[in-house]
Design an enzyme around this catalytic site. Structure first.
Site, PDB file in Angstrom:
ATOM      1  CE  LYS A 118      -1.563   1.730   4.137  1.00  0.00           C
ATOM      2  NZ  LYS A 118      -0.133   1.575   4.017  1.00  0.00           N
ATOM      3  CD  GLU A 202     -11.096  -0.332   3.096  1.00  0.00           C
ATOM      4  OE1 GLU A 202     -10.550  -0.455   4.214  1.00  0.00           O
ATOM      5  OE2 GLU A 202     -11.062   0.725   2.441  1.00  0.00           O
ATOM      6  CG  HIS A 237      -6.601   4.339  -6.586  1.00  0.00           C
ATOM      7  ND1 HIS A 237      -7.909   4.411  -6.188  1.00  0.00           N
ATOM      8  CD2 HIS A 237      -6.532   3.281  -7.445  1.00  0.00           C
ATOM      9  CE1 HIS A 237      -8.609   3.437  -6.758  1.00  0.00           C
ATOM     10  NE2 HIS A 237      -7.797   2.756  -7.529  1.00  0.00           N
ATOM     11  NE  ARG A 294       4.670   9.770   2.892  1.00  0.00           N
ATOM     12  CZ  ARG A 294       3.682  10.368   2.258  1.00  0.00           C
ATOM     13  NH1 ARG A 294       3.512  11.681   2.389  1.00  0.00           N
ATOM     14  NH2 ARG A 294       2.842   9.693   1.494  1.00  0.00           N
TER      15      ARG A 294
END
Length: 503
Positions: A118, A202, A237, A294
């Site tokens: 990430k 973030e 999530h 994917r």
């Protein structure tokens, strides 16, 4: 690159069956792999060949690269489709296939690794001018550095694992006093889940919407977007209800996000099917979240509004062919909704609810698609993801698709375990959802056990009680580790054992 003749599907359940169906339509032979509890699963019976690869634990079966490669060679499979989950985003697996001369139906290892990290992905997106939320561009070296970043961008902040997804290694930190404990918890969970405790920070966005764009790219420099999906209804999530297209995007915003998605894919020389995920805030600013390298679980809603077969396009690209469509050919019509039907109890924090499916009667009729990997009489166990099926509906517009979904959910009959069907009904009837005015906080903001109980009809309550009683009756049998014989599609288990398959 030669045409693919035989494809090994390195997965299980509904996605394995989904891939096998397209392979049949394209005239491709298929090989299924299966663990011990999946011996008579539908994907095994539908494939041309099947091979046992180990016990229930995925670490000893579906995740063992050497076993998958060995089966591919022994059966003469010239390509492998990884589906999603398991090895689908494993750069080592993609690389190993290439080394062994087997076509990997997916992106190259480099793209998988770059987008799977990430922090590396954020750096790449910055260079490609794809917006991402304020925060760190690289993994954090120490807590002091992290604390300074959090102070600069302002609370609340998100602490997120650098190598992973699915909500693991993620913590919302509301204020400075909670920061160090939040960092510690996120790093610990990331280490346990991914063997990598790197994290980044973030800004936590207000009223975020989860909006993603399907992309498809070939080796000839063509990268297309295949429109958008809204995936904001989530628990832990993880997505439960998705729809296409997103109801809040204007034509201008959709085009801007589509161009950003294509730029993101081209920045890593991407080939194949992929999804660029964005967060959209209350002011309709959008930010790069991650790329899934994917096919997505929710790909059927995209297929329903475009008429395209994404698995077919994946295979054509893997054969080295140019995409048979241009961007102008990709048209969007109508609206589609997907409900993931999980064997989970929404009244008990969505905990898994395992058991034997004593009844599994799927809905039917115009505009309904059910992708399922289990059949009546099979057990839903704790070994794998508890998803029973993906129920999708298509309508002329959003309201039509929602009404059709409610009808389909009413028709769907499942006994033997609790499911998310009552939760899906609750969401689709809620004013926040029907108005399109919802975000990723829907579950904590609007859902509770008491509310869903109040919404349930007497008939639904009787079904829930019956499911609980059946589970109690079956519990003694489930403690036996011996698999039960089961007739499938009118065929006896003896027929299956004698079928001309490689074991």
């Amino acid at each position: 690159m030669p045409e693919i003749n035989k494809i090994l599907v390195a997965n299980r359940g509904e996605i394995a069956l989904r891939v096998i169906r397209t392979c049949k339509e394209m005239g491709k032979k298929t090989v299924a792999v299966y663990s011990t509890p999946d011996a008579d699963a539908p994907h095994v019976l539908q494939a041309d060949e099947s091979v046992h690869i180990g016990p229930a634990a995925s670490s000893e079966s579906y995740l063992v690269i050497d076993k998958i490669i060995k089966v591919a060679k022994e059966t003469g499979a010239d390509a492998i489709h990884p589906g999603y989950g398991f090895l689908s985003e494993n750069g080592d697996f993609s690389e190993r296939c290439e080394e062994e001369g087997i076509i990997f139906i997916g992106p190259k290892a480099k793209a998988i690794r770059l987008m799977g990290d990430k922090t590396a992905a954020r750096e790449i997106m910055g260079k490609a001018n794809v917006p991402f939320p304020p925060g760190t561009k690289k993994e954090l070296k120490d807590v002091e550095e992290a604390e300074k970043v959090a102070d600069d961008i302002g609370y609340p902040v998100l602490v997120k694992a650098a190598a992973g997804g699915g909500g693991k290694g993620m913590r919302i930190v509301e204020n400075k006093d909670e920061f160090r404990s939040g960092i510690k918890a996120a790093k610990s969970e990331a280490r346990n889940a991914f063997g990598d405790d790197r994290v980044y920070i973030e800004k936590y966005l207000v009223e975020p919407r989860h909006v993603e764009f399907q992309i498809m790219a070939d080796e000839h420099g063509n990268t297309l977007h295949i429109f958008d999906r809204e995936c904001s209804i989530q628990r832990r999530h993880q997505k439960v209800i998705e729809e296409a297209p997103c109801s809040i995007l204007t034509d201008e915003l959709r085009q801007e996000m589509a161009e950003a998605a294509i730029a993101a894919a081209e920045a890593v020389d991407y080939i194949g099917a992929g999804t660029i995920e964005f967060l959209v805030d209350a002011e309709r600013n959008f930010y790069f979240l991650e790329m899934n390298t994917r096919l997505q679980v929710e790909h059927p809603v995209t297929e329903l509004i475009t008429g395209l077969d994404l698995v077919e396009l994946q295979i054509l690209v893997a054969e080295g062919k140019e995409l048979p469509i241009s961007q102008d050919d990709v048209q969007m019509n109508g609206h589609a909704v997907e409900c993931r039907i999980y064997a989970e109890d929404p009244r008990d924090n969505f905990l898994p609810s395992t058991g034997t499916l004593t009844k599994h009667r799927i809905p039917s009729g115009n505009g309904i698609r059910v992708d399922s990997g289990v059949e009546e009489g099979q057990a839903v166990t704790i070994n794998y993801d508890p998803m029973i099926s993906k129920l999708c509906t298509y309508g002329n517009d959003r309201g039509h698709a929602i009404k059709r979904m409610l009808r389909a959910l009413d028709e769907y009959e499942i006994a033997g375990c609790r499911t998310t069907i009552p939760f899906c009904k609750y969401v689709l009837k809620h004013e926040s959802f029907t108005s399109g005015n919802y975000d990723t906080h829907f579950v904590p903001d609007h859902f509770s056990k008491e509310k869903i109980d109040a919404e349930m009809t007497n008939d639904e309550k009787v079904k829930a009680l019956a499911a609980a009683l059946l589970k109690m009756e079956d519990s003694g049998e489930e403690n036996s580790q011996k698999p039960k014989a089961r007739a499938t599609n009118g065929r006896s288990s003896d027929w299956w054992k004698n079928r001309n398959k490689k074991h």
